[in-house]
Write a protein that holds these residues in place. Structure first.
Motif, PDB file in Angstrom:
ATOM      1  N   ALA A 133      43.572 143.988 125.915  1.00  0.00           N
ATOM      2  CA  ALA A 133      42.142 144.219 126.129  1.00  0.00           C
ATOM      3  C   ALA A 133      41.484 143.031 126.824  1.00  0.00           C
ATOM      4  CB  ALA A 133      41.455 144.498 124.796  1.00  0.00           C
ATOM      5  N   ASP A 134      41.833 141.813 126.411  1.00  0.00           N
ATOM      6  CA  ASP A 134      41.266 140.622 127.039  1.00  0.00           C
ATOM      7  C   ASP A 134      41.608 140.560 128.521  1.00  0.00           C
ATOM      8  OD1 ASP A 134      40.161 139.810 124.670  1.00  0.00           O
ATOM      9  OD2 ASP A 134      41.502 138.103 124.351  1.00  0.00           O
ATOM     10  N   TYR A 135      42.864 140.828 128.846  1.00  0.00           N
ATOM     11  CA  TYR A 135      43.262 140.716 130.250  1.00  0.00           C
ATOM     12  C   TYR A 135      42.587 141.792 131.100  1.00  0.00           C
ATOM     13  CZ  TYR A 135      45.840 139.745 134.452  1.00  0.00           C
ATOM     14  OH  TYR A 135      46.159 139.420 135.743  1.00  0.00           O
ATOM     15  N   ALA A 136      42.355 142.962 130.524  1.00  0.00           N
ATOM     16  CA  ALA A 136      41.709 144.033 131.287  1.00  0.00           C
ATOM     17  C   ALA A 136      40.336 143.614 131.797  1.00  0.00           C
ATOM     18  CB  ALA A 136      41.597 145.288 130.433  1.00  0.00           C
ATOM     19  N   THR A 137      39.641 142.745 131.050  1.00  0.00           N
ATOM     20  CA  THR A 137      38.297 142.329 131.463  1.00  0.00           C
ATOM     21  C   THR A 137      38.324 141.384 132.657  1.00  0.00           C
ATOM     22  OG1 THR A 137      38.171 140.366 130.029  1.00  0.00           O
ATOM     23  CG2 THR A 137      37.550 142.498 129.066  1.00  0.00           C
ATOM     24  N   VAL A 138      39.452 140.717 132.864  1.00  0.00           N
ATOM     25  CA  VAL A 138      39.514 139.704 133.916  1.00  0.00           C
ATOM     26  C   VAL A 138      40.514 140.055 135.016  1.00  0.00           C
ATOM     27  CG1 VAL A 138      41.327 138.192 132.962  1.00  0.00           C
ATOM     28  CG2 VAL A 138      39.366 137.180 134.157  1.00  0.00           C
ATOM     29  N   ALA A 139      41.320 141.092 134.819  1.00  0.00           N
ATOM     30  CA  ALA A 139      42.310 141.467 135.828  1.00  0.00           C
ATOM     31  C   ALA A 139      41.695 141.699 137.208  1.00  0.00           C
ATOM     32  CB  ALA A 139      43.096 142.703 135.369  1.00  0.00           C
ATOM     33  N   PRO A 140      40.530 142.345 137.302  1.00  0.00           N
ATOM     34  CA  PRO A 140      39.938 142.523 138.634  1.00  0.00           C
ATOM     35  C   PRO A 140      39.588 141.207 139.325  1.00  0.00           C
ATOM     36  CG  PRO A 140      38.958 144.050 137.066  1.00  0.00           C
ATOM     37  CD  PRO A 140      39.768 143.077 136.272  1.00  0.00           C
ATOM     38  N   VAL A 141      39.278 140.187 138.549  1.00  0.00           N
ATOM     39  CA  VAL A 141      38.972 138.873 139.126  1.00  0.00           C
ATOM     40  C   VAL A 141      40.216 138.280 139.769  1.00  0.00           C
ATOM     41  CG1 VAL A 141      38.241 136.523 138.596  1.00  0.00           C
ATOM     42  CG2 VAL A 141      37.101 138.463 137.491  1.00  0.00           C
ATOM     43  N   PHE A 142      41.329 138.325 139.057  1.00  0.00           N
ATOM     44  CA  PHE A 142      42.576 137.809 139.612  1.00  0.00           C
ATOM     45  C   PHE A 142      43.013 138.623 140.823  1.00  0.00           C
ATOM     46  CE2 PHE A 142      42.974 136.086 135.239  1.00  0.00           C
ATOM     47  CZ  PHE A 142      43.191 134.758 135.565  1.00  0.00           C
ATOM     48  N   ALA A 143      42.858 139.941 140.751  1.00  0.00           N
ATOM     49  CA  ALA A 143      43.251 140.789 141.870  1.00  0.00           C
ATOM     50  C   ALA A 143      42.420 140.479 143.106  1.00  0.00           C
ATOM     51  CB  ALA A 143      43.115 142.264 141.491  1.00  0.00           C
ATOM     52  N   ALA A 144      41.118 140.306 142.913  1.00  0.00           N
ATOM     53  CA  ALA A 144      40.247 139.996 144.048  1.00  0.00           C
ATOM     54  C   ALA A 144      40.646 138.685 144.705  1.00  0.00           C
ATOM     55  CB  ALA A 144      38.792 139.947 143.594  1.00  0.00           C
ATOM     56  N   ALA A 145      41.014 137.688 143.890  1.00  0.00           N
ATOM     57  CA  ALA A 145      41.449 136.401 144.440  1.00  0.00           C
ATOM     58  C   ALA A 145      42.763 136.546 145.190  1.00  0.00           C
ATOM     59  CB  ALA A 145      41.572 135.376 143.325  1.00  0.00           C
ATOM     60  N   SER A 146      43.673 137.357 144.675  1.00  0.00           N
ATOM     61  CA  SER A 146      44.975 137.534 145.321  1.00  0.00           C
ATOM     62  C   SER A 146      44.846 138.220 146.670  1.00  0.00           C
ATOM     63  CB  SER A 146      45.904 138.355 144.421  1.00  0.00           C
ATOM     64  OG  SER A 146      46.243 137.644 143.256  1.00  0.00           O
ATOM     65  N   TYR A 147      43.906 139.172 146.781  1.00  0.00           N
ATOM     66  CA  TYR A 147      43.763 139.936 148.021  1.00  0.00           C
ATOM     67  C   TYR A 147      42.625 139.419 148.887  1.00  0.00           C
ATOM     68  CZ  TYR A 147      47.243 142.995 146.027  1.00  0.00           C
ATOM     69  OH  TYR A 147      48.422 143.480 145.500  1.00  0.00           O
ATOM     70  N   THR A 148      42.311 138.144 148.712  1.00  0.00           N
ATOM     71  CA  THR A 148      41.354 137.465 149.578  1.00  0.00           C
ATOM     72  C   THR A 148      42.038 136.232 150.152  1.00  0.00           C
ATOM     73  OG1 THR A 148      39.476 138.176 148.214  1.00  0.00           O
ATOM     74  CG2 THR A 148      39.122 136.311 149.708  1.00  0.00           C
ATOM     75  N   PRO A 149      42.095 136.084 151.474  1.00  0.00           N
ATOM     76  CA  PRO A 149      42.702 134.876 152.036  1.00  0.00           C
ATOM     77  C   PRO A 149      41.967 133.623 151.553  1.00  0.00           C
ATOM     78  CG  PRO A 149      42.345 136.530 153.749  1.00  0.00           C
ATOM     79  CD  PRO A 149      41.630 137.015 152.520  1.00  0.00           C
ATOM     80  N   ILE A 150      42.715 132.547 151.411  1.00  0.00           N
ATOM     81  CA  ILE A 150      42.123 131.276 150.992  1.00  0.00           C
ATOM     82  C   ILE A 150      40.967 130.916 151.934  1.00  0.00           C
ATOM     83  CG2 ILE A 150      42.552 128.810 150.684  1.00  0.00           C
ATOM     84  CD1 ILE A 150      43.906 130.536 148.560  1.00  0.00           C
ATOM     85  N   GLY A 151      39.805 130.645 151.354  1.00  0.00           N
ATOM     86  CA  GLY A 151      38.647 130.254 152.156  1.00  0.00           C
ATOM     87  C   GLY A 151      37.844 131.407 152.723  1.00  0.00           C
ATOM     88  N   PHE A 152      38.286 132.644 152.504  1.00  0.00           N
ATOM     89  CA  PHE A 152      37.571 133.800 153.053  1.00  0.00           C
ATOM     90  C   PHE A 152      36.637 134.443 152.030  1.00  0.00           C
ATOM     91  CE2 PHE A 152      39.929 133.233 156.713  1.00  0.00           C
ATOM     92  CZ  PHE A 152      39.714 134.224 157.657  1.00  0.00           C
ATOM     93  N   GLY A 153      36.530 133.848 150.889  1.00  0.00           N
ATOM     94  CA  GLY A 153      35.668 134.354 149.838  1.00  0.00           C
ATOM     95  C   GLY A 153      35.676 133.365 148.699  1.00  0.00           C
ATOM     96  N   PRO A 154      35.023 133.695 147.597  1.00  0.00           N
ATOM     97  CA  PRO A 154      35.019 132.778 146.462  1.00  0.00           C
ATOM     98  C   PRO A 154      36.437 132.476 146.000  1.00  0.00           C
ATOM     99  CG  PRO A 154      33.464 134.593 146.120  1.00  0.00           C
ATOM    100  CD  PRO A 154      34.280 134.940 147.313  1.00  0.00           C
ATOM    101  N   SER A 155      36.691 131.250 145.590  1.00  0.00           N
ATOM    102  CA  SER A 155      37.984 130.882 145.030  1.00  0.00           C
ATOM    103  C   SER A 155      38.128 131.505 143.651  1.00  0.00           C
ATOM    104  CB  SER A 155      38.108 129.367 144.914  1.00  0.00           C
ATOM    105  OG  SER A 155      37.190 128.885 143.940  1.00  0.00           O
TER     106      SER A 155
END
Length: 525
Positions: A133-155
């Motif tokens: 349950a805890d990871y479900a709340t933050v999984a979209p944050v990690f996914a967004a970081a993974s599918y954003t090139p470095i420097g192309f959005g929030p770290s």
């Protein structure tokens, strides 16, 4: 005079990330050529008849979990289902037997999985529900970081700073997976199961900054199972190749890239072993391993900080794989029920889990009670073998570098494979020697020979250590897929977000290149 062909973009290598880059570029209207040294596309997403005709074995990757949550599939940016890609979500997900006759099975139903933990500890069952349950709340944050090139959005740090529990997660990811597991779970068997799961991206669970893996891997399996592409791992690159060609792109196999073509200080193409030159008017994209890429251009083309990072590149845990064609599936008795899982984990103890990293660091091949990942994909996908028959893949975790040199693997690999097989047979007695029709063994050295991107036997491009992650992958200042040589871009497992079948490096590289060309990124539709 050498032949020459010209396209908008030339892409060296046809692993799944290269093909994803090409697919987005072709969708955006660019003419692309993908060049591959082997006779088939896919790189480490490959399926071959390595034992007997009709037995289709995944020679490297098997599970395609991470890509399920990607914009590529989730948002339909690349409609690969139209090109034959179909996934199976097996149930049970994973079965882990122990020497004392007990076991833990992860089922797609979280309550059924929690009940498995409760056989050992009610507190651990509650902790498991909380972890998921805890990871479900933050999984979209990690996914967004993974599918954003470095420097192309929030770290990732910036994204977590905006999350209600961001401060907690900043600390959690800085810890090791073992820190998380021992702090949340009490029973030895439960801990061993979770340590095994956390190690499935070849990261030692006691490594600093591996804390997220204690959550993400088991949560991903709970949600997506051990996701199998129908027909084999090669179904993904085959679908991508179909998409690329349908959108005007071209693919050429059996052509090994040997040199980057440099003109006016810029990379303008590649030269293959037969002397043919392929030029890219707008750019060249490489998925050549960074350790090999350095030798394909003059030394002066690479700045000192970049060369130092690549010279000190670490491979991490190597994969050792043995493939078997069998007359039987893997069957287990658990709580009065016979189950035939497609994925099996062997992790004898917490201590054994924590030995793997130190064994690899010391170059020690430890076949004493070995931890294993075992796949019998035909239990969920019978199309991969003749009727009534099965494929079994037994994966061990070992070093590439040995005290006597890596060539020592040729002498010892059959013994290591036998030790791993005997370990599996302790728990799956139905898999007798007489039911095995053929075998095929690949040591870490063999895997490197099979595919140069498996440098030092790493199927993930290299160790996912803090010095080789995020903005430091592959090197500080060069993590945006732009290489130090103008006109040259890099994708694949040596770039952010790293190895495994996520498609992240491929999508991110396409995003950066199209941005540099002033072309809008083609999202869904």
């Amino acid at each position: 005079m050498a032949m020459s062909e010209t396209y908008d973009v030339v892409i060296a290598g046809a692993g799944h990330n290269s093909l994803i880059t090409a697919a987005y570029l072709a969708k955006a209207g660019l003419s692309c050529l993908v060049i591959e040294g082997r006779e088939t596309v896919g790189g480490n997403t490959a399926t071959d008849e390595v034992t007997l005709p009709g037995f289709r074995h995944d020679t490297c990757s098997t599970a395609h979990n991470l890509i399920q949550a990607s914009p590529i599939l989730r948002d339909g940016e690349l409609p690969l289902g139209d090109y034959g890609l179909d996934y199976i979500l097996p149930d049970p997900v994973i079965h882990m037997p122990f020497a004392d006759g007990t076991s833990i099975t992860q089922w797609r139903d979280i309550e059924r999985t929690a009940a498995e933990f409760a056989r050992f500890s009610e507190a651990d069952a509650r902790a498991y529900r909380t972890l998921i349950a805890d990871y479900a709340t933050v999984a979209p944050v990690f996914a967004a970081a993974s599918y954003t090139p470095i420097g192309f959005g929030p770290s990732l740090a910036d994204r977590l700073a905006e999350h209600p529990d961001g401060a907690i997660w900043q600390r959690r990811i800085a810890l090791s997976a073992w820190d998380i597991i021992r702090g949340s779970f009490e029973h030895e068997r439960v801990r061993a199961f979770l340590l095994w799961m956390a190690m499935m991206t070849m990261v030692p669970p006691e490594q600093a900054m591996s804390g997220r893996l204690a959550y993400s891997l088991v949560a991903g399996r709970q949600k997506w199972s051990w996701t199998l592409p129908r027909g084999g791992s090669a179904a993904l690159p085959q679908a991508l190749a179909g998409y690329i060609e349908a959108h005007g792109g071209a693919i050429r196999t059996g052509a090994w890239v040997k040199r980057l073509v440099m003109e006016g200080g810029r990379c303008t193409g590649v030269e293959c072993a037969d002397g043919t030159i392929y030029r890219g008017r707008k750019a060249v994209v490489s998925t050549i391993h960074v350790k090999d890429l350095l030798g394909m251009a003059p030394e002066t083309a690479w700045p000192g900080d970049f060369r130092e990072a690549i010279d000190s590149w670490q491979s991490g845990i190597a994969m050792f794989a043995a493939h078997y064609a069998t007359q039987v599936p893997l069957t287990f008795e658990a709580h009065g029920e016979t189950i035939t899982p497609s994925a099996v984990g062997i992790m004898p103890s917490v201590d054994r889990a924590l030995q793997v990293g130190s064994d690899v660091a010391r170059g020690r091949v430890n076949t004493d009670d070995p931890p294993l990942l075992v796949m019998c994909s035909t239990s969920a996908d019978p199309s991969r073998a003749p009727f009534g028959h099965h494929t079994v893949k037994v994966v061990g975790f070992h070093p590439y570098d040995l005290p006597e040199g890596a060539s020592r693997w040729d002498a010892i690999k059959d013994g290591v494979a036998q030790a791993n097989l005997r370990q599996l047979q302790r728990f799956a007695p139905g898999l007798t020697d007489s039911t095995i029709l053929a075998s095929h063994v690949k040591s870490p050295l063999d895997l490197e020979r099979l595919n140069p991107h498996n440098w030092h036997g790493s199927c993930h491009g290299g160790a996912q250590i803090p010095a080789q992650a995020g903005g430091l992958r592959p090197a500080a200042g060069w993590a945006q897929h732009r290489m130090p040589i103008p006109g040259l871009y890099q994708t694949g497992a040596t770039t952010h977000p790293g190895g495994s079948v996520s498609g992240g490096p491929g999508r991110n590289a396409a995003m950066v290149l199209l941005s540099d060309l002033g072309i809008p990124f083609p999202s869904a539709g």
